[in-house]
Design a protein around this motif. Structure first.
Motif, PDB file in Angstrom:
ATOM      1  N   LEU A 106     -46.829  56.378  -0.787  1.00  7.55           N
ATOM      2  CA  LEU A 106     -48.224  56.224  -1.181  1.00  7.55           C
ATOM      3  C   LEU A 106     -49.227  56.373  -0.039  1.00  7.55           C
ATOM      4  CD1 LEU A 106     -47.870  53.227  -3.648  1.00  7.55           C
ATOM      5  CD2 LEU A 106     -48.322  55.616  -4.226  1.00  7.55           C
ATOM      6  N   HIS A 107     -48.845  55.971   1.171  1.00  7.93           N
ATOM      7  CA  HIS A 107     -49.842  55.835   2.229  1.00  7.93           C
ATOM      8  C   HIS A 107     -49.689  56.771   3.424  1.00  7.93           C
ATOM      9  CE1 HIS A 107     -51.330  52.353   0.143  1.00  7.93           C
ATOM     10  NE2 HIS A 107     -50.115  51.851   0.112  1.00  7.93           N
ATOM     11  N   ASN A 108     -48.558  57.375   3.618  1.00  5.14           N
ATOM     12  CA  ASN A 108     -48.339  58.192   4.815  1.00  5.14           C
ATOM     13  C   ASN A 108     -48.142  59.652   4.454  1.00  5.14           C
ATOM     14  OD1 ASN A 108     -48.360  55.909   6.570  1.00  5.14           O
ATOM     15  ND2 ASN A 108     -46.287  55.436   5.867  1.00  5.14           N
ATOM     16  N   ARG A 109     -48.817  60.522   5.174  1.00  2.00           N
ATOM     17  CA  ARG A 109     -48.683  61.958   4.963  1.00  2.00           C
ATOM     18  C   ARG A 109     -48.564  62.657   6.300  1.00  2.00           C
ATOM     19  NH1 ARG A 109     -47.603  60.500   0.794  1.00  2.00           N
ATOM     20  NH2 ARG A 109     -48.589  60.819  -1.193  1.00  2.00           N
ATOM     21  N   ASP A 110     -47.742  63.687   6.325  1.00  2.00           N
ATOM     22  CA  ASP A 110     -47.660  64.557   7.486  1.00  2.00           C
ATOM     23  C   ASP A 110     -48.819  65.545   7.412  1.00  2.00           C
ATOM     24  OD1 ASP A 110     -45.295  63.394   8.356  1.00  2.00           O
ATOM     25  OD2 ASP A 110     -44.060  64.766   7.170  1.00  2.00           O
ATOM     26  N   ASN A 111     -49.180  66.106   8.522  1.00  2.00           N
ATOM     27  CA  ASN A 111     -50.188  67.158   8.572  1.00  2.00           C
ATOM     28  C   ASN A 111     -49.568  68.355   9.285  1.00  2.00           C
ATOM     29  OD1 ASN A 111     -52.558  68.540   8.366  1.00  2.00           O
ATOM     30  ND2 ASN A 111     -53.580  67.468  10.026  1.00  2.00           N
ATOM     31  N   PRO A 112     -48.607  69.013   8.611  1.00  2.00           N
ATOM     32  CA  PRO A 112     -47.844  70.056   9.287  1.00  2.00           C
ATOM     33  C   PRO A 112     -48.628  71.353   9.466  1.00  2.00           C
ATOM     34  CG  PRO A 112     -47.219  69.973   6.997  1.00  2.00           C
ATOM     35  CD  PRO A 112     -48.193  68.842   7.229  1.00  2.00           C
ATOM     36  N   ALA A 113     -48.321  72.041  10.536  1.00  2.00           N
ATOM     37  CA  ALA A 113     -48.810  73.402  10.740  1.00  2.00           C
ATOM     38  C   ALA A 113     -47.660  74.306  10.324  1.00  2.00           C
ATOM     39  CB  ALA A 113     -49.178  73.635  12.192  1.00  2.00           C
ATOM     40  N   GLY A 114     -47.847  75.044   9.253  1.00  2.00           N
ATOM     41  CA  GLY A 114     -46.792  75.909   8.750  1.00  2.00           C
ATOM     42  C   GLY A 114     -46.704  75.845   7.242  1.00  2.00           C
ATOM     43  N   VAL A 115     -45.518  76.034   6.707  1.00  2.00           N
ATOM     44  CA  VAL A 115     -45.305  76.114   5.264  1.00  2.00           C
ATOM     45  C   VAL A 115     -45.331  74.724   4.631  1.00  2.00           C
ATOM     46  CG1 VAL A 115     -43.713  76.877   3.459  1.00  2.00           C
ATOM     47  CG2 VAL A 115     -43.999  78.255   5.519  1.00  2.00           C
ATOM     48  N   THR A 116     -46.137  74.582   3.555  1.00  2.00           N
ATOM     49  CA  THR A 116     -46.223  73.340   2.798  1.00  2.00           C
ATOM     50  C   THR A 116     -46.080  73.628   1.314  1.00  2.00           C
ATOM     51  OG1 THR A 116     -48.627  73.456   2.502  1.00  2.00           O
ATOM     52  CG2 THR A 116     -47.828  72.313   4.480  1.00  2.00           C
ATOM     53  N   ARG A 117     -45.757  72.587   0.546  1.00  2.00           N
ATOM     54  CA  ARG A 117     -45.726  72.659  -0.921  1.00  2.00           C
ATOM     55  C   ARG A 117     -46.718  71.625  -1.428  1.00  2.00           C
ATOM     56  NH1 ARG A 117     -41.051  71.136  -3.428  1.00  2.00           N
ATOM     57  NH2 ARG A 117     -41.508  72.441  -5.199  1.00  2.00           N
ATOM     58  N   ASP A 118     -47.726  72.085  -2.172  1.00  2.00           N
ATOM     59  CA  ASP A 118     -48.796  71.206  -2.631  1.00  2.00           C
ATOM     60  C   ASP A 118     -48.982  71.315  -4.135  1.00  2.00           C
ATOM     61  OD1 ASP A 118     -49.538  70.656   0.122  1.00  2.00           O
ATOM     62  OD2 ASP A 118     -50.497  72.629   0.135  1.00  2.00           O
ATOM     63  N   MET A 119     -49.540  70.247  -4.715  1.00  2.00           N
ATOM     64  CA  MET A 119     -49.877  70.223  -6.139  1.00  2.00           C
ATOM     65  C   MET A 119     -51.336  70.653  -6.301  1.00  2.00           C
ATOM     66  SD  MET A 119     -47.226  69.103  -7.895  1.00  2.00           S
ATOM     67  CE  MET A 119     -48.023  68.679  -9.427  1.00  2.00           C
ATOM     68  N   TRP A 120     -51.577  71.590  -7.197  1.00  2.00           N
ATOM     69  CA  TRP A 120     -52.919  72.048  -7.531  1.00  2.00           C
ATOM     70  C   TRP A 120     -53.030  72.108  -9.050  1.00  2.00           C
ATOM     71  CZ3 TRP A 120     -56.603  74.276  -3.962  1.00  2.00           C
ATOM     72  CH2 TRP A 120     -56.171  74.320  -2.646  1.00  2.00           C
ATOM     73  N   GLN A 121     -54.210  71.795  -9.579  1.00  2.00           N
ATOM     74  CA  GLN A 121     -54.445  71.942 -11.011  1.00  2.00           C
ATOM     75  C   GLN A 121     -55.480  73.039 -11.231  1.00  2.00           C
ATOM     76  OE1 GLN A 121     -56.539  68.878 -13.163  1.00  2.00           O
ATOM     77  NE2 GLN A 121     -55.519  69.422 -15.073  1.00  2.00           N
ATOM     78  N   HIS A 122     -55.206  73.922 -12.177  1.00  2.00           N
ATOM     79  CA  HIS A 122     -56.178  74.969 -12.525  1.00  2.00           C
ATOM     80  C   HIS A 122     -57.233  74.326 -13.419  1.00  2.00           C
ATOM     81  CE1 HIS A 122     -56.925  79.413 -13.766  1.00  2.00           C
ATOM     82  NE2 HIS A 122     -57.947  78.864 -13.130  1.00  2.00           N
ATOM     83  N   GLY A 135     -52.559  67.213  -3.566  1.00  2.00           N
ATOM     84  CA  GLY A 135     -51.859  66.744  -2.371  1.00  2.00           C
ATOM     85  C   GLY A 135     -50.466  67.325  -2.289  1.00  2.00           C
ATOM     86  N   ALA A 136     -49.718  66.819  -1.338  1.00  2.00           N
ATOM     87  CA  ALA A 136     -48.359  67.314  -1.107  1.00  2.00           C
ATOM     88  C   ALA A 136     -47.477  67.067  -2.327  1.00  2.00           C
ATOM     89  CB  ALA A 136     -47.765  66.645   0.124  1.00  2.00           C
ATOM     90  N   ALA A 137     -46.640  68.032  -2.637  1.00  2.00           N
ATOM     91  CA  ALA A 137     -45.693  67.910  -3.750  1.00  2.00           C
ATOM     92  C   ALA A 137     -44.455  67.176  -3.233  1.00  2.00           C
ATOM     93  CB  ALA A 137     -45.322  69.284  -4.293  1.00  2.00           C
ATOM     94  N   LEU A 138     -44.445  65.849  -3.408  1.00  2.00           N
ATOM     95  CA  LEU A 138     -43.367  65.005  -2.902  1.00  2.00           C
ATOM     96  C   LEU A 138     -42.616  64.361  -4.060  1.00  2.00           C
ATOM     97  CD1 LEU A 138     -45.422  63.088  -0.191  1.00  2.00           C
ATOM     98  CD2 LEU A 138     -43.930  65.054   0.175  1.00  2.00           C
ATOM     99  N   ALA A 139     -41.331  64.187  -3.890  1.00  2.00           N
ATOM    100  CA  ALA A 139     -40.524  63.485  -4.892  1.00  2.00           C
ATOM    101  C   ALA A 139     -40.800  61.986  -4.788  1.00  2.00           C
ATOM    102  CB  ALA A 139     -39.048  63.761  -4.662  1.00  2.00           C
ATOM    103  N   GLN A 140     -40.955  61.324  -5.934  1.00  2.00           N
ATOM    104  CA  GLN A 140     -41.178  59.875  -5.938  1.00  2.00           C
ATOM    105  C   GLN A 140     -39.897  59.142  -5.574  1.00  2.00           C
ATOM    106  OE1 GLN A 140     -42.696  58.582  -9.695  1.00  2.00           O
ATOM    107  NE2 GLN A 140     -44.744  59.325  -9.268  1.00  2.00           N
ATOM    108  N   PRO A 141     -40.042  57.994  -4.897  1.00  2.00           N
ATOM    109  CA  PRO A 141     -38.861  57.179  -4.592  1.00  2.00           C
ATOM    110  C   PRO A 141     -38.208  56.667  -5.878  1.00  2.00           C
ATOM    111  CG  PRO A 141     -40.738  56.476  -3.277  1.00  2.00           C
ATOM    112  CD  PRO A 141     -41.251  57.449  -4.299  1.00  2.00           C
ATOM    113  N   GLU A 142     -36.920  56.405  -5.803  1.00  2.00           N
ATOM    114  CA  GLU A 142     -36.179  55.879  -6.947  1.00  2.00           C
ATOM    115  C   GLU A 142     -36.566  54.421  -7.192  1.00  2.00           C
ATOM    116  OE1 GLU A 142     -34.021  57.512  -8.965  1.00  2.00           O
ATOM    117  OE2 GLU A 142     -34.509  59.336  -7.863  1.00  2.00           O
ATOM    118  N   GLY A 143     -36.528  54.008  -8.447  1.00  2.00           N
ATOM    119  CA  GLY A 143     -36.782  52.616  -8.805  1.00  2.00           C
ATOM    120  C   GLY A 143     -38.256  52.275  -8.830  1.00  2.00           C
ATOM    121  N   GLU A 144     -38.556  51.107  -9.411  1.00  2.00           N
ATOM    122  CA  GLU A 144     -39.936  50.673  -9.536  1.00  2.00           C
ATOM    123  C   GLU A 144     -40.263  49.514  -8.602  1.00  2.00           C
ATOM    124  OE1 GLU A 144     -40.928  49.944 -13.587  1.00  2.00           O
ATOM    125  OE2 GLU A 144     -40.064  51.824 -14.271  1.00  2.00           O
ATOM    126  N   GLU A 145     -39.282  49.001  -7.897  1.00  2.00           N
ATOM    127  CA  GLU A 145     -39.501  47.861  -7.018  1.00  2.00           C
ATOM    128  C   GLU A 145     -40.214  48.306  -5.743  1.00  2.00           C
ATOM    129  OE1 GLU A 145     -36.741  44.700  -4.639  1.00  2.00           O
ATOM    130  OE2 GLU A 145     -36.173  45.210  -6.691  1.00  2.00           O
TER     131      GLU A 145
END
Length: 85
Positions: free
Chosen positions: A39-55, A20-30
């Protein structure tokens, strides 16, 4: 689509698992609106994205892949140092 793993070299995208998208986690645990959005909302951009992939079928490294979703061009693949799965 082909991805260039920094460890193994160029490979077919079928060797990789898309996280999924490579997003920074919010600060704190609350729990709050920032965590809900993370956790629940994602953009669906047309253009340049940064995503996490595992080989997954290779070295197992986690990568941050910068790509253009319109042209399907992979711009860069970097090791995700300290990234969480």
């Amino acid at each position: 689509m082909r991805l260039v793993c920094p460890v193994c070299g160029e490979r077919d995208r079928r060797e990789f698992y898309y996280q999924g998208a490579a997003l920074a986690q919010p600060e704190g645990e609350e729990w709050g609106p920032h965590w809900d959005d993370y956790l629940h909302n994602r953009d669906n951009p047309a253009g340049v994205t940064r995503d996490m992939w595992q080989h997954e079928q290779g070295c197992g490294a986690w990568l941050i892949v910068t790509r253009d979703t319109v042209s399907h061009t992979v711009l860069r693949c970097d090791l995700a140092v300290g990234a969480r799965a």
